[in-house]
Enzyme design. Sequence first.
Site: not given
Length: 353
Positions: A47, A70, A133, A135-136, A138, A240, A264, A294
């Site tokens: 990240d 982020e 972002d 690393i969308d 993780t 999510h 992602s 995101d």
Amino acid sequence: MTSPYARELEIAQLAVQRAAILTKRVFREKAKGTVSKDDASPVTIGDFGAQALIIAALRANFPGDAIVAEEEAAQLRSDAGLRGLIWDLVRSTRLSGAAEEALGGVRDEADLLEVLDLGRSEGGRKGRVWTIDPIDGTKGFLRGGQYALALALLEDGDVKVGVLGCPNLPVDDEAPLEADIGANQTDEEGRGVIFSAVVGQGATSRPLGTGGLTEGKSIRMKEVTEMANACFCESVESGHSNQSDSAQIAQKLGITKPSVRMDSQAKYGSIARGAGDIYLRLPTSKTYQEKIWDHAAGDLIVREAGGQVTDTKGQRLDFGVGRTLATNSGVVAAPAAVHGRVLEVVQEVLGLK
């Protein structure tokens, strides 16, 4: 005559491509078999490193633009070991050939901290704002599944440029989504794609490379003629998106295929090129607010590929509120011709009608 946002698009794609080299290296060297989320986890390293490289490119080319990202540097200021580890990765990650010359670099460890903290803008409706972002997805990154490097330019609150780097998606736009797409997808041969879009100019995919940009081709969402054959995507994590509501919606729509679960904004890219058809992200909490990083890039790419993206109330996603989508609830993305029908069933199941 140069197309509007041509320079922004080029730099954004090169920046994402360079940052993807770093995240792939972190996975190969540090992440395999790792599920740790501690401060020195591969996700943390990736990240910070990817964000620093992307912001450095934006700083060099568009120094007056604001950035919403982020990560911030506070953790690295108090952890010299982690800071040194990330600095070593950042300084040794370069694009091959002349492509690197278009991107700015990070000068030293002190500059690394300054670069990261350039991402602390609050966003809003005025001016040019980039949202990142690094690393969308993780958990997808850790399991060798799907993750994305996401970068978008907002102008007065509207998304103008969107770029998604998806290192573990198939390059082939015709490849159907398989049930195992969410894990163990890191064989590099034939994988790695960049999706991009500029408002009013359509959407494109191209193989993810290590130098200059490879040739791209136009992508369009697939026409859904029989809802029974439609493929819908949702998050892997039940926290999510409400997966039980999604199943009920699919049943009411007559969709017979099981959902494809992947992490992602790779979901946005997948439906934009017709590998999938519908993306549902249904609220699991009345108070949770989605982050703009995101969704901004994926939202534009799907709309420019012939889709429609709204929240569960049928409102367009509003990226001008600040760092979150505070006025929106959930996401419904589908080809424009069937979006209304999908939204109708979503609202029926969620009790919004």
